[in-house]
Design an enzyme around this catalytic site. Structure first.
Site, mmCIF file in Angstrom:
data_model
loop_
_atom_site.group_PDB
_atom_site.id
_atom_site.type_symbol
_atom_site.label_atom_id
_atom_site.label_comp_id
_atom_site.label_asym_id
_atom_site.label_seq_id
_atom_site.Cartn_x
_atom_site.Cartn_y
_atom_site.Cartn_z
ATOM 1 N N ASP A 132 1.049 -1.175 0.107
ATOM 2 C CA ASP A 132 0.121 -0.018 -0.040
ATOM 3 C C ASP A 132 0.868 1.200 0.108
ATOM 4 O O ASP A 132 1.991 1.241 0.481
ATOM 5 C CB ASP A 132 -0.911 0.158 1.374
ATOM 6 N N TYR A 167 6.782 -8.363 8.619
ATOM 7 C CA TYR A 167 6.710 -6.988 8.710
ATOM 8 C C TYR A 167 6.726 -6.439 10.146
ATOM 9 O O TYR A 167 6.566 -7.316 11.076
ATOM 10 C CB TYR A 167 5.170 -6.502 8.549
ATOM 11 N N ASP A 195 -6.692 1.471 8.527
ATOM 12 C CA ASP A 195 -5.457 1.963 8.602
ATOM 13 C C ASP A 195 -5.600 3.375 8.558
ATOM 14 O O ASP A 195 -6.695 4.130 8.542
ATOM 15 C CB ASP A 195 -4.403 1.531 7.484
ATOM 16 N N ARG A 249 -3.199 -5.130 8.415
ATOM 17 C CA ARG A 249 -4.363 -3.914 8.841
ATOM 18 C C ARG A 249 -5.588 -4.926 9.403
ATOM 19 O O ARG A 249 -6.182 -4.329 10.298
ATOM 20 C CB ARG A 249 -4.743 -3.062 7.817
#
Length: 302
Positions: free
Chosen positions: A50, A78, A92, A190
């Site tokens: 993203d 991550y 988010d 998310r």
């Protein structure tokens, strides 16, 4: 895996560019810029990040684009910050605030207990603003048009969901939780933030996301777009394949047979295997079929 990258003249060679994607760029932006730097149109990426996210984006150049299909499905790592106490439409920080609930009563022990429940093989409902297609149209596009989109849950694996720090902000009304997540392809971080917040009864969303590993390719090998503009570097095709697949060293005879697309003796196991000529050149990716190994992709043709 070799971590050294090869300096590559513009428009020459095949390999992977391990990009440290900047915040605010789309994955398509990175591909477009890489095309200009490499001097070729044959560029693609493996696994969208993203615009809000930073970190490892694997970009293939020329023949290495044929590896991208295999890279998309590998596990990823991550680091992220999840805010508890606020829910947004996109799960988010880029989405509109939907609800705020005071998270003052939430403790670190409560967070870790719910994190444990979100670790392992779980069923996850992707964010409605994901790129998943619904009747031929991206889910996020439908949401932007005002539609309510309900996506089906899907199995994913979260190998590690580790809490590093919990910080109380805004007088304790919200909590920022720093985490590291190792997960299978298709896992939405998310959605983990959303589900963690809901499990604690206060809601949650993602405020920061950085991808630090895609399969064997780590952040230590990544280069920023500014660095690539000054010195364009690629992980050569041979080295990229050696890191990604089990390896098989071929005889000269096997090399010739595969270069013509013919079968050779089977691999030691059923996994897709990278087969290399005696000089170390990638010849093909092999799959066992019956009593022989069949070339899935041939890179070095006769």
């Amino acid at each position: 895996m070799k971590t050294g990258l090869e300096n590559t003249p513009s428009g020459v060679g095949s390999g992977l560019v391990i990009v440290d994607k900047p915040q605010g760029w789309t994955s398509h932006d990175v591909v477009g810029r890489t095309r200009r730097l490499a001097g070729t149109r044959k560029v693609g990426h493996a696994g969208t990040l993203d615009p809000m996210a930073t970190g490892v984006l694997v970009v293939g150049v020329n023949k290495a684009t044929r590896l991208l299909t295999y890279i998309v499905g590998v596990s990823k790592t991550y680091t992220a910050t999840m805010r508890l106490g606020e829910t947004t439409v996109t799960d988010d920080a880029e989405g509109e605030l939907l609800q705020a609930r005071i998270a003052a009563a939430v403790t670190g022990d409560m967070i870790r207990a719910e994190v444990l429940k979100l670790t392992g093989e779980i069923s996850q409902v992707p964010s409605s603003v994901s790129a998943i297609k619904v009747d031929g149209e991206r889910s996020y596009a439908r949401v932007r048009k005002g539609e309510d989109v309900a996506l089906a849950a899907r199995p994913v694996t979260v190998g590690r969901f580790e809490v590093h720090d919990v910080r109380r902000e805004r007088g304790g009304k919200v909590l920022d939780v720093d985490v590291t997540v190792d997960c299978s392809s298709g896992t939405y971080i998310r959605a983990l933030a959303r589900d963690l917040g809901e499990a604690l009864g206060v809601g949650g969303h993602l405020t920061a996301l950085r991808r630090t590993r895609v399969g064997p390719y780590g952040i230590e090998a990544a280069r920023t777009m500014e660095q690539l503009a000054g010195n364009f570097e690629m992980l050569p095709l041979d080295d990229a394949a050696r890191a990604l697949f089990p390896n098989r060293e071929l005889t000269a005879e096997e090399t010739t047979e595969l270069s013509f697309g013919r079968r050779v003796a089977p691999n030691d196991d059923g996994a897709v295997t990278a087969a290399f000529a005696p000089d170390g050149t990638l010849v093909a990716l092999l799959k066992n079929k019956g009593d022989a190994a069949k070339p899935d992709i041939v890179f070095a043709t006769a």
